[in-house]
Design a protein around this motif. Structure first.
Motif, short mmCIF file in Angstrom:
data_model
loop_
_atom_site.label_atom_id
_atom_site.label_comp_id
_atom_site.label_asym_id
_atom_site.label_seq_id
_atom_site.Cartn_x
_atom_site.Cartn_y
_atom_site.Cartn_z
N ASP A 139 -5.05 -6.72 8.00
CA ASP A 139 -5.25 -8.08 7.51
C ASP A 139 -6.45 -8.17 6.58
O ASP A 139 -6.39 -8.80 5.51
CB ASP A 139 -5.43 -9.03 8.70
N ARG A 140 -7.56 -7.53 6.96
CA ARG A 140 -8.77 -7.57 6.14
C ARG A 140 -8.55 -6.89 4.79
O ARG A 140 -9.01 -7.38 3.75
CB ARG A 140 -9.94 -6.93 6.87
N THR A 148 -2.34 -4.01 -1.56
CA THR A 148 -0.99 -4.23 -1.09
C THR A 148 -0.90 -3.70 0.34
O THR A 148 -1.69 -2.84 0.75
CB THR A 148 0.03 -3.49 -1.95
N GLU A 149 0.05 -4.18 1.10
CA GLU A 149 0.20 -3.69 2.48
C GLU A 149 0.50 -2.19 2.49
O GLU A 149 -0.02 -1.46 3.34
CB GLU A 149 1.31 -4.46 3.19
N ALA A 154 -1.44 3.22 3.78
CA ALA A 154 -1.64 4.60 3.36
C ALA A 154 -3.10 5.01 3.53
O ALA A 154 -3.40 6.13 3.99
CB ALA A 154 -1.21 4.78 1.90
N ARG A 155 -4.03 4.13 3.17
CA ARG A 155 -5.46 4.42 3.34
C ARG A 155 -5.81 4.61 4.82
O ARG A 155 -6.57 5.50 5.18
CB ARG A 155 -6.30 3.28 2.76
N MET A 156 -5.26 3.75 5.65
CA MET A 156 -5.54 3.85 7.08
C MET A 156 -4.97 5.14 7.66
O MET A 156 -5.62 5.82 8.47
CB MET A 156 -4.94 2.64 7.81
#
Length: 206
Positions: A139-140, A148-149, A154-156
């Protein structure tokens, strides 16, 4: 001196915690900021990166074009290793300089995003992990950073898991909370850091 490693997943609120710790009196050594400084225009670090990757990774003003370099190394583990072999020693050396310049009784907080991934926990007297639920992180990243979601997920996914970070933590700061609650939690953690710092000092001799 008490050496503290501070880390947390993207969107967990680590930067806010580091800001609050500085307000309490901590000396902050920010690995991300140092990583930018050591490849600033005119530095040996930038010259080494250009030698390894070519002048196409420079912006028009002679600074490092981070998105372009990121596109190169993100998809190629070998080239990422080359970049890390240039930047990491420079960051380490600068971090040690800043640490040595701090007062003997300082609480020095090293803000290190990839502390878990790079196995750096043994370098510190204790490790603080800023933790948030994955849905809070997502969400942050989407709402506050404009990702973008898909990009946020992908980063997470590219980082250590929540469980892996918690495994190396001496202290976990839960940041699924309003800012006012976080501020109080950080003050409580600061009191503990000061206590540990004082306990680690040699006893005065008569």
């Amino acid at each position: 001196m008490l050496k503290v490693g501070l880390t947390g997943g993207i969107g967990a609120g680590k930067s806010e915690v580091s800001r609050l710790l500085v307000a309490c009196g901590a000396v902050l050594i920010d690995a991300d900021r140092i990583a930018r400084d050591v490849v600033a225009p005119g530095t040996p670090g930038l010259a080494s990166v250009v030698e390894a990757f070519g002048e196409e990774i420079l912006a028009a003003d002679g600074s490092l074009d981070r998105p372009r370099l990121g596109a190169i190394v993100f998809a190629d583990a070998e080239r990422l290793a080359v970049l890390n072999s240039i930047v990491h020693p420079l960051v380490g050396a600068r971090s040690r300089e800043l640490e040595e310049a701090a007062a003997e009784d300082a609480v020095v907080v090293h803000d290190v995003p990839l502390l878990t991934e790079n196995g750096l926990a043994p370098l510190y007297d204790l490790v603080i992990v800023v933790d948030a639920a994955p849905e809070t992180q997502l969400d942050r990243l989407v709402r506050l950073r404009g990702m973008t979601e898909e990009d946020a997920r992908a980063r997470m996914a590219a980082q250590a898991s929540r469980e892996q970070r918690r495994e190396i933590a001496d202290i976990v700061i839960d940041n699924d909370v309003p800012l006012e609650t976080l501020e109080q939690r950080v003050k409580d953690v600061w009191a503990e850091l000061v206590r540990r710092s004082q306990a680690s000092r040699p006893a005065a001799t008569e």
